[in-house]
Scaffold this motif. Structure first.
Motif, short mmCIF file in Angstrom:
data_model
loop_
_atom_site.label_atom_id
_atom_site.label_comp_id
_atom_site.label_asym_id
_atom_site.label_seq_id
_atom_site.Cartn_x
_atom_site.Cartn_y
_atom_site.Cartn_z
N GLU A 16 -0.75 11.67 -13.49
CA GLU A 16 -0.56 10.41 -14.20
C GLU A 16 0.64 10.49 -15.15
O GLU A 16 1.38 9.53 -15.31
N HIS A 37 4.30 -2.19 -12.50
CA HIS A 37 3.69 -1.31 -11.52
C HIS A 37 2.25 -1.72 -11.22
O HIS A 37 1.59 -2.36 -12.03
N SER A 38 1.83 -1.33 -10.04
CA SER A 38 0.45 -1.56 -9.61
C SER A 38 -0.48 -0.60 -10.35
O SER A 38 -0.03 0.28 -11.10
N SER A 39 -1.75 -0.73 -10.08
CA SER A 39 -2.71 0.28 -10.50
C SER A 39 -2.44 1.55 -9.71
O SER A 39 -1.84 1.50 -8.63
N TRP A 40 -2.87 2.67 -10.24
CA TRP A 40 -2.77 3.92 -9.50
C TRP A 40 -4.03 4.09 -8.66
O TRP A 40 -5.13 3.80 -9.12
N ILE A 41 -3.84 4.54 -7.43
CA ILE A 41 -4.99 4.81 -6.57
C ILE A 41 -4.92 6.25 -6.09
O ILE A 41 -3.83 6.78 -5.86
N GLY A 57 1.06 4.46 -6.07
CA GLY A 57 1.19 3.07 -6.50
C GLY A 57 2.50 2.50 -6.00
O GLY A 57 3.22 3.12 -5.22
N PRO A 132 -1.43 -0.94 -2.93
CA PRO A 132 -0.79 -1.29 -4.20
C PRO A 132 0.31 -2.34 -4.06
O PRO A 132 0.55 -3.12 -4.99
N GLU A 135 -1.13 -5.66 -4.50
CA GLU A 135 -1.43 -5.96 -5.90
C GLU A 135 -0.24 -6.59 -6.63
O GLU A 135 -0.40 -7.53 -7.40
#
Length: 159
Positions: A16, A37-41, A57, A132, A135
């Motif tokens: 992260e 940015h998107s969420s992190w997956i 992401g 992502p 998103e």
């Protein structure tokens, strides 16, 4: 002006923190006007090399930077994060890939050069890119297919 959709991932160390570092570096790059940015997956690794899971992401970057120069920018950010290119599809502190580019009118920008191919050759096959991407770009279409339809197709194959 361009809108870049950049895949971002990390599977080494403080994943992260590496992603946050990249966002900060992009935000502070001259010629970059906005970064979202998107969420992190968390996703399993892609490819034949045994390694840990990724945080992935998509970063949407609006910039006046030309595509070849954006590639140089993201490669520099990877190096700053300690990225080493020793094993193809191997583990990495930070991975940044230009997935898609649009011009100011919203038209796809194609690049087919030795160092850079856009659209990214594998993006339409990878859930960890498309989830992502949806998103940050819910109305995305590729070859007339809405991203939600493509995600349904890929998820049904994985089930």
């Amino acid at each position: 002006m361009y809108t870049y959709y950049i895949g971002i991932g990390s599977n080494l160390g403080d994943r992260e923190n590496y992603l946050s570092f990249a966002i900060s570096e992009l935000t502070n790059t001259e010629g970059v006007h906005s970064v979202v940015h998107s969420s992190w997956i968390e996703t399993p690794p892609w490819g034949p090399v045994e390694q840990g899971p990724f945080l992935n992401g998509i970063v949407k970057v609006v910039s006046s930077i030309e595509p070849a120069d954006m590639l140089d920018t993201i490669l520099h950010i990877e190096r700053l994060a300690g990225r080493q290119r020793e094993i193809h599809w191997g583990p990495r502190t930070l991975d940044l890939d230009i997935v898609w580019i649009e011009d100011t009118q919203g038209y796809m920008v194609r690049v087919n050069e030795l160092r850079l191919v856009v659209p990214h050759p594998y993006f339409w096959e990878r859930l960890f890119v498309l989830e992502p991407l949806q998103e940050v770009y819910p109305d995305f279409l590729y070859q007339g297919v809405p991203i939600r339809v493509r995600l349904e197709e890929l998820r049904s194959v994985e089930s």
